[in-house]
Write an enzyme that holds these catalytic residues in place. Sequence first.
Site, PDB file in Angstrom:
ATOM      1  N   ARG A 172     120.071 -24.487 -55.504  1.00 50.90           N
ATOM      2  CA  ARG A 172     120.045 -25.905 -55.138  1.00 50.90           C
ATOM      3  C   ARG A 172     119.599 -26.760 -56.328  1.00 50.90           C
ATOM      4  NH1 ARG A 172     119.342 -27.650 -49.833  1.00 50.90           N
ATOM      5  NH2 ARG A 172     117.663 -29.062 -50.378  1.00 50.90           N
ATOM      6  N   ARG A 176     119.925 -28.043 -66.676  1.00 47.58           N
ATOM      7  CA  ARG A 176     120.775 -28.771 -67.627  1.00 47.58           C
ATOM      8  C   ARG A 176     120.154 -28.849 -69.016  1.00 47.58           C
ATOM      9  NH1 ARG A 176     119.015 -33.437 -64.357  1.00 47.58           N
ATOM     10  NH2 ARG A 176     120.555 -33.333 -62.712  1.00 47.58           N
ATOM     11  N   ARG A 249     110.800 -21.736 -40.925  1.00 46.87           N
ATOM     12  CA  ARG A 249     109.621 -22.042 -41.726  1.00 46.87           C
ATOM     13  C   ARG A 249     109.147 -23.420 -41.279  1.00 46.87           C
ATOM     14  NH1 ARG A 249     105.806 -19.200 -43.650  1.00 46.87           N
ATOM     15  NH2 ARG A 249     104.904 -20.014 -45.574  1.00 46.87           N
ATOM     16  N   ARG A 280     103.394 -29.555 -52.341  1.00 49.59           N
ATOM     17  CA  ARG A 280     103.599 -30.820 -53.051  1.00 49.59           C
ATOM     18  C   ARG A 280     102.734 -31.927 -52.467  1.00 49.59           C
ATOM     19  NH1 ARG A 280     110.172 -30.998 -51.660  1.00 49.59           N
ATOM     20  NH2 ARG A 280     109.934 -30.589 -49.450  1.00 49.59           N
ATOM     21  N   GLU A 300     101.626 -31.310 -48.526  1.00 52.18           N
ATOM     22  CA  GLU A 300     102.563 -30.536 -47.696  1.00 52.18           C
ATOM     23  C   GLU A 300     102.189 -29.057 -47.761  1.00 52.18           C
ATOM     24  OE1 GLU A 300     106.571 -32.025 -48.232  1.00 52.18           O
ATOM     25  OE2 GLU A 300     107.332 -30.007 -47.951  1.00 52.18           O
ATOM     26  N   TYR A 348     120.752 -24.547 -43.979  1.00 55.36           N
ATOM     27  CA  TYR A 348     119.881 -25.363 -44.838  1.00 55.36           C
ATOM     28  C   TYR A 348     120.681 -26.576 -45.333  1.00 55.36           C
ATOM     29  CZ  TYR A 348     116.229 -25.638 -48.579  1.00 55.36           C
ATOM     30  OH  TYR A 348     115.207 -25.996 -49.419  1.00 55.36           O
ATOM     31  N   ASP A 350     121.597 -30.489 -46.236  1.00 51.67           N
ATOM     32  CA  ASP A 350     121.049 -31.795 -46.586  1.00 51.67           C
ATOM     33  C   ASP A 350     121.662 -32.850 -45.667  1.00 51.67           C
ATOM     34  OD1 ASP A 350     119.253 -31.149 -48.617  1.00 51.67           O
ATOM     35  OD2 ASP A 350     120.842 -31.013 -50.110  1.00 51.67           O
TER      36      ASP A 350
HETATM   37  P1  FAD Z   1     116.962 -32.891 -36.998  1.00 51.04           P
HETATM   38  O1  FAD Z   1     116.651 -34.045 -37.853  1.00 51.04           O
HETATM   39  O2  FAD Z   1     116.007 -31.734 -36.958  1.00 51.04           O
HETATM   40  O3  FAD Z   1     117.166 -33.424 -35.509  1.00 51.04           O
HETATM   41  C1  FAD Z   1     117.210 -32.596 -34.386  1.00 51.04           C
HETATM   42  C2  FAD Z   1     116.556 -33.369 -33.243  1.00 51.04           C
HETATM   43  O4  FAD Z   1     116.760 -32.652 -32.025  1.00 51.04           O
HETATM   44  C3  FAD Z   1     115.049 -33.504 -33.434  1.00 51.04           C
HETATM   45  O5  FAD Z   1     114.678 -34.856 -33.314  1.00 51.04           O
HETATM   46  C4  FAD Z   1     114.473 -32.648 -32.314  1.00 51.04           C
HETATM   47  O6  FAD Z   1     113.252 -33.146 -31.802  1.00 51.04           O
HETATM   48  C5  FAD Z   1     115.589 -32.751 -31.259  1.00 51.04           C
HETATM   49  N1  FAD Z   1     115.581 -31.646 -30.303  1.00 51.04           N
HETATM   50  C6  FAD Z   1     115.538 -30.325 -30.588  1.00 51.04           C
HETATM   51  N2  FAD Z   1     115.524 -29.610 -29.447  1.00 51.04           N
HETATM   52  C7  FAD Z   1     115.571 -30.494 -28.425  1.00 51.04           C
HETATM   53  C8  FAD Z   1     115.547 -30.371 -27.014  1.00 51.04           C
HETATM   54  N3  FAD Z   1     115.463 -29.173 -26.430  1.00 51.04           N
HETATM   55  N4  FAD Z   1     115.619 -31.500 -26.251  1.00 51.04           N
HETATM   56  C9  FAD Z   1     115.668 -32.721 -26.832  1.00 51.04           C
HETATM   57  N5  FAD Z   1     115.665 -32.897 -28.177  1.00 51.04           N
HETATM   58  C10 FAD Z   1     115.613 -31.805 -28.960  1.00 51.04           C
HETATM   59  N6  FAD Z   1     117.950 -33.718 -46.805  1.00 51.04           N
HETATM   60  C11 FAD Z   1     118.352 -34.488 -47.828  1.00 51.04           C
HETATM   61  O7  FAD Z   1     119.544 -34.808 -47.927  1.00 51.04           O
HETATM   62  N7  FAD Z   1     117.465 -34.930 -48.771  1.00 51.04           N
HETATM   63  C12 FAD Z   1     116.138 -34.624 -48.714  1.00 51.04           C
HETATM   64  O8  FAD Z   1     115.363 -35.042 -49.577  1.00 51.04           O
HETATM   65  C13 FAD Z   1     115.688 -33.799 -47.645  1.00 51.04           C
HETATM   66  N8  FAD Z   1     114.396 -33.466 -47.554  1.00 51.04           N
HETATM   67  C14 FAD Z   1     113.979 -32.687 -46.513  1.00 51.04           C
HETATM   68  C15 FAD Z   1     112.633 -32.359 -46.443  1.00 51.04           C
HETATM   69  C16 FAD Z   1     112.175 -31.586 -45.390  1.00 51.04           C
HETATM   70  C17 FAD Z   1     110.711 -31.225 -45.325  1.00 51.04           C
HETATM   71  C18 FAD Z   1     113.096 -31.119 -44.401  1.00 51.04           C
HETATM   72  C19 FAD Z   1     112.604 -30.273 -43.265  1.00 51.04           C
HETATM   73  C20 FAD Z   1     114.426 -31.449 -44.466  1.00 51.04           C
HETATM   74  C21 FAD Z   1     114.886 -32.235 -45.531  1.00 51.04           C
HETATM   75  N9  FAD Z   1     116.223 -32.608 -45.623  1.00 51.04           N
HETATM   76  C22 FAD Z   1     116.643 -33.374 -46.679  1.00 51.04           C
HETATM   77  C23 FAD Z   1     117.212 -32.188 -44.615  1.00 51.04           C
HETATM   78  C24 FAD Z   1     117.391 -33.210 -43.496  1.00 51.04           C
HETATM   79  O9  FAD Z   1     116.175 -33.372 -42.799  1.00 51.04           O
HETATM   80  C25 FAD Z   1     118.464 -32.712 -42.537  1.00 51.04           C
HETATM   81  O10 FAD Z   1     119.668 -32.444 -43.195  1.00 51.04           O
HETATM   82  C26 FAD Z   1     118.797 -33.667 -41.399  1.00 51.04           C
HETATM   83  O11 FAD Z   1     117.760 -34.522 -41.060  1.00 51.04           O
HETATM   84  C27 FAD Z   1     119.162 -32.805 -40.214  1.00 51.04           C
HETATM   85  O12 FAD Z   1     119.565 -33.577 -39.114  1.00 51.04           O
HETATM   86  P2  FAD Z   1     119.785 -32.838 -37.742  1.00 51.04           P
HETATM   87  O13 FAD Z   1     120.243 -33.861 -36.761  1.00 51.04           O
HETATM   88  O14 FAD Z   1     120.611 -31.637 -37.934  1.00 51.04           O
HETATM   89  O15 FAD Z   1     118.359 -32.246 -37.339  1.00 51.04           O
HETATM   90  N1  UDP Z   2     111.636 -24.623 -56.100  1.00 55.73           N
HETATM   91  C1  UDP Z   2     110.760 -24.056 -56.996  1.00 55.73           C
HETATM   92  N2  UDP Z   2     109.911 -24.859 -57.687  1.00 55.73           N
HETATM   93  C2  UDP Z   2     109.883 -26.201 -57.524  1.00 55.73           C
HETATM   94  C3  UDP Z   2     110.790 -26.777 -56.616  1.00 55.73           C
HETATM   95  C4  UDP Z   2     111.649 -25.960 -55.912  1.00 55.73           C
HETATM   96  O1  UDP Z   2     110.743 -22.841 -57.155  1.00 55.73           O
HETATM   97  O2  UDP Z   2     109.075 -26.870 -58.174  1.00 55.73           O
HETATM   98  C5  UDP Z   2     112.540 -23.718 -55.351  1.00 55.73           C
HETATM   99  C6  UDP Z   2     111.927 -23.291 -54.016  1.00 55.73           C
HETATM  100  O3  UDP Z   2     112.352 -21.964 -53.775  1.00 55.73           O
HETATM  101  C7  UDP Z   2     112.577 -24.229 -53.038  1.00 55.73           C
HETATM  102  C8  UDP Z   2     113.978 -24.345 -53.647  1.00 55.73           C
HETATM  103  O4  UDP Z   2     113.749 -24.354 -55.057  1.00 55.73           O
HETATM  104  O5  UDP Z   2     112.594 -23.695 -51.739  1.00 55.73           O
HETATM  105  C9  UDP Z   2     114.748 -25.561 -53.250  1.00 55.73           C
HETATM  106  O6  UDP Z   2     114.008 -26.702 -53.604  1.00 55.73           O
HETATM  107  P1  UDP Z   2     114.220 -28.094 -52.907  1.00 55.73           P
HETATM  108  O7  UDP Z   2     113.418 -29.117 -53.631  1.00 55.73           O
HETATM  109  O8  UDP Z   2     115.679 -28.323 -52.749  1.00 55.73           O
HETATM  110  O9  UDP Z   2     113.544 -27.823 -51.487  1.00 55.73           O
HETATM  111  P2  UDP Z   2     113.408 -28.765 -50.184  1.00 55.73           P
HETATM  112  O10 UDP Z   2     113.387 -30.180 -50.651  1.00 55.73           O
HETATM  113  O11 UDP Z   2     114.559 -28.418 -49.335  1.00 55.73           O
HETATM  114  O12 UDP Z   2     112.103 -28.325 -49.629  1.00 55.73           O
END
Ligand code: FAD
Ligand code: UDP
Length: 369
Positions: A172, A176, A249, A280, A300, A348, A350
């Site tokens: 991911r 560069r 996780r 972080r 976090e 996984y 985005d």
């Molecule tokens: P979710 O956002 O998980 O929505 C699912 C919803 O369903 C939730 O609100 C949940 O409560 C609800 N639900 C589940 N079960 C039930 C039930 N039984 N009844 C009623 N409701 C229910 N993506 C990026 O592009 N850039 C980022 O920087 C980025 N950072 C991230 C950082 C973290 C810590 C995490 C965890 C994810 C990150 N993502 C990021 C990914 C991003 O969050 C997801 O791609 C996107 O939000 C997923 O949308 P979703 O609708 O699939 O799931």
């Molecule tokens: N990662 C790492 N060091 C860093 C940042 C990321 O080793 O400083 C690795 C780690 O395994 C992580 C993966 O790269 O799970 C993907 O990172 P990303 O920032 O995309 O994770 P997310 O935002 O989805 O938590």
Amino acid sequence: MSNYDYLIVGSGLFGSVMAHELKKKKKKILVIEKRAQPGGNIYCEKIEDINVHTYGAHIFHTNNKEVWDFVNSFVSFNNYINSPIANYKGKFYNLPFNMNTFYSLWGVTSPQAAREMIKKQQGEAGIHKSENLEEQAISLVGRDIYETLIKGYTEKQWGRKCTDLPPFIIKRLPVRFTFDNNYFNDRYQGIPIGGYNTLTEKLLTGIETLTNTDFFKDRTYFQSIAKNIIFTGRIDEFYNYEFGKLEYRSLKFETEILDCENYQGNAVINFTDYNTPYTRIIEHKHFEFGTQAKTVISREYPAEWREGTEPFYPINDKANDELHKRYYELTLKEKNVMFGGRLAEYKYYDMDKVIEIALSKAEQLHAKN
Ligand code: FAD
Ligand code: UDP
């Protein structure tokens, strides 16, 4: 008697985009959300006039022009570029892995010298086929970067050894040979002006949405009120864990208001050693170039998922992927239930990918009905 054409379980990006697209086609929709507010993981809470990313820092980035135009039709984006800093035992390095990182680590001043250093370390490691994250990382960037910036962070984040994790996770991150600290290679990037909630609110405008409503609390009733279901929750839960539980996780956030204007000078600082218990620290105001008098930070902490905590990341190792495949095969037999999003597809993804898939699945449903 079905009152709705579609019941959408979950109001994250997948559910909200589907709801919006199906409403355009005059379908009658009910969205249910078990949390107290819609938006899934992109939800932000306002604290000290700062948008705090309650479920983890979210930076929108995409190469897909259709997706970019779609989100921009609801909200404008600022010009934030994600450039996290890694703190390894008190010394700072730029991320992703680029000439700034190589210079700090090795003192190399040319791309050729950096390439030679990596090549030397790749040769010493003697890896021919990258079957796990450790092998993949060493063959991409060499052992020094692996030991300093990857191993500790990754083993904390996933609660597993790098040798037990799939290689794709580390791919991911860009590698560069220019002095460029942009964490993403995508053409479009930013944070919605006014915050992510604006996007959710606009997507769900005019759509009946019930929060604090869990599908599994009254499954028979919810199945009876709609002709079709779009399910975005955990797929193993949908099938009563009949083949066993998938692993996820989770994360814990420790959020603090600080009486200072600027705590760490960057939105994201990663702690890449194993002993610091958090991965972080996010200083939320920097995503929107905030000038508020106070600041809000979140540490976090990665955690193993258990019932009652948030299933943030699917763990796409071999055992879980095989288990997921068995559930996926059940979904193929469903006539009136469609599955989508990070939890239901156990991927996984985005945000941009989730939107892309939702738009395409909505299109398929239009074509069918
Ligand atoms: P979710 O956002 O998980 O929505 C699912 C919803 O369903 C939730 O609100 C949940 O409560 C609800 N639900 C589940 N079960 C039930 C039930 N039984 N009844 C009623 N409701 C229910 N993506 C990026 O592009 N850039 C980022 O920087 C980025 N950072 C991230 C950082 C973290 C810590 C995490 C965890 C994810 C990150 N993502 C990021 C990914 C991003 O969050 C997801 O791609 C996107 O939000 C997923 O949308 P979703 O609708 O699939 O799931
Ligand atoms: N990662 C790492 N060091 C860093 C940042 C990321 O080793 O400083 C690795 C780690 O395994 C992580 C993966 O790269 O799970 C993907 O990172 P990303 O920032 O995309 O994770 P997310 O935002 O989805 O938590």
